[in-house]
Design an enzyme around this catalytic site. Structure first.
Site, mmCIF file in Angstrom:
data_model
loop_
_atom_site.group_PDB
_atom_site.id
_atom_site.type_symbol
_atom_site.label_atom_id
_atom_site.label_comp_id
_atom_site.label_asym_id
_atom_site.label_seq_id
_atom_site.Cartn_x
_atom_site.Cartn_y
_atom_site.Cartn_z
ATOM 1 N N ASP A 29 0.786 -1.219 -0.003
ATOM 2 C CA ASP A 29 -0.053 -0.060 0.081
ATOM 3 C C ASP A 29 0.875 1.379 0.132
ATOM 4 O O ASP A 29 1.954 1.078 0.455
ATOM 5 C CB ASP A 29 -0.959 -0.211 1.296
ATOM 6 C CG ASP A 29 -1.890 0.997 1.101
ATOM 7 O OD1 ASP A 29 -2.478 1.497 -0.068
ATOM 8 O OD2 ASP A 29 -2.455 1.306 2.185
ATOM 9 N N ASN A 77 -11.088 -3.098 -5.655
ATOM 10 C CA ASN A 77 -9.973 -2.069 -6.474
ATOM 11 C C ASN A 77 -10.730 -1.732 -7.807
ATOM 12 O O ASN A 77 -10.436 -0.815 -8.549
ATOM 13 C CB ASN A 77 -8.754 -2.283 -6.696
ATOM 14 C CG ASN A 77 -7.831 -2.304 -5.238
ATOM 15 O OD1 ASN A 77 -6.626 -2.961 -5.127
ATOM 16 N ND2 ASN A 77 -8.077 -1.340 -4.676
#
Ligand code: IPE
Ligand code: MG
Length: 258
Positions: A29, A77
């Site tokens: 991330d 996502n």
């Protein structure tokens, strides 16, 4: 043969006489913030993230890690802008094109865990090829979670078990945790010992929900594209300070209480 009937995968840490190897899972991330800090498009953050993955995969076996599971693309996502989704979809190709020959040669077994539905047929072919080429490898296990979500995976596993019941091959009372685990995408991998999340966020984001039952969590203040061997070492050093009891008490405390 159903997923649950497959023999457990005999990976590196089951080799006789070798010390137990760790399973480290990482939520990669911070690519977007890394790019933003540099005034770059997010796509370049994602490409730099692939370089961080390469560094981390080469460092891991030297640090006593036998399994590495990385979160590359989550079922959530898809809600990102189409251009960014397209960029993220292109990353496995970028990674495999540059690295699959080396991974194959260096004894890495690659698995891509996650839903195949939604991926282009070219990507599915690429993934199948990477898995087939490295399937015989046993020195190190790299699981790439792509189009993966913990809830989606548990739901898919429940559906597959229900189908087995409907087909008369299983009965509801057969189900226990071990059997259920065999229907998950991670079947054959040991549960993660430690789940690492760089970038400062402190949440699981639907990663390995079932498998995380007794994982330790390490949060690191580094953006994924900057990640490498030193960060991985620091994460393991932090993990080494943890006292894992798996819901039991330590022997000293039992004695003291008695
Ligand atoms: C990780 O970086 C890549 C994926 C989640 C696919 P992000 O894109 O989430 O980066 P930030 O969180 O915006 O910095
Ligand atoms: Mg993020």
């Amino acid at each position: 043969m159903s997923a649950a009937e497959k023999p457990p995968f005999e990976g590196a840490s089951t080799l006789e006489g070798s010390p137990p190897l760790l399973h480290v899972a990482i939520v990669m991330d911070g690519n977007g913030r890394w790019a933003k800090q540099r005034g770059l498009p997010r796509s370049l953050g994602h490409r730099a993230g692939v370089e961080a993955l390469k560094r981390t995969v080469s460092a891991a076996p030297k640090l006593g890690i036998g399994w590495l599971t990385v979160f590359g693309f989550s079922t959530e996502n898809w809600s990102r802008p189409a251009a960014e989704v397209a960029e993220l979809m292109a990353l496995p190709k970028r990674y495999f094109e540059s690295d699959i020959a080396r991974l194959e040669r260096e004894g890495v077994r690659v698995r891509v865990i996650g839903r195949r539905a939604g991926l282009s047929s070219e990507l599915v072919r690429l993934v199948d090829d990477a898995q087939a080429r490295t399937d015989h490898n046993r020195l190190f296990n790299l699981n790439i979670a792509f189009n993966y979500g913990g809830q989606a995976d548990i739901t898919d596993a429940a559906r597959r078990f229900a189908e087995e019941v409907a087909a008369g091959r299983r009965a509801p009372q057969d189900l226990d945790e071990a059997l259920f685990g065999g229907f998950l995408a991670t079947a054959g991998s040991p549960p993660p010992d430690v789940i690492v999340r760089p970038s400062g966020e402190q949440r699981l984001s639907n990663f390995l929900l079932w498998e995380a039952a007794y994982a330790e969590f390490v949060f690191q203040d580094v953006l994924w594209p900057d990640y490498g061997e030193d960060h991985l070492k620091a994460a393991l050093a932090e993990f080494a300070t943890r006292d894992r009891r798996y819901g039991a008490v330590v022997a000293d405390d039992v004695l003291a209480a008695g």
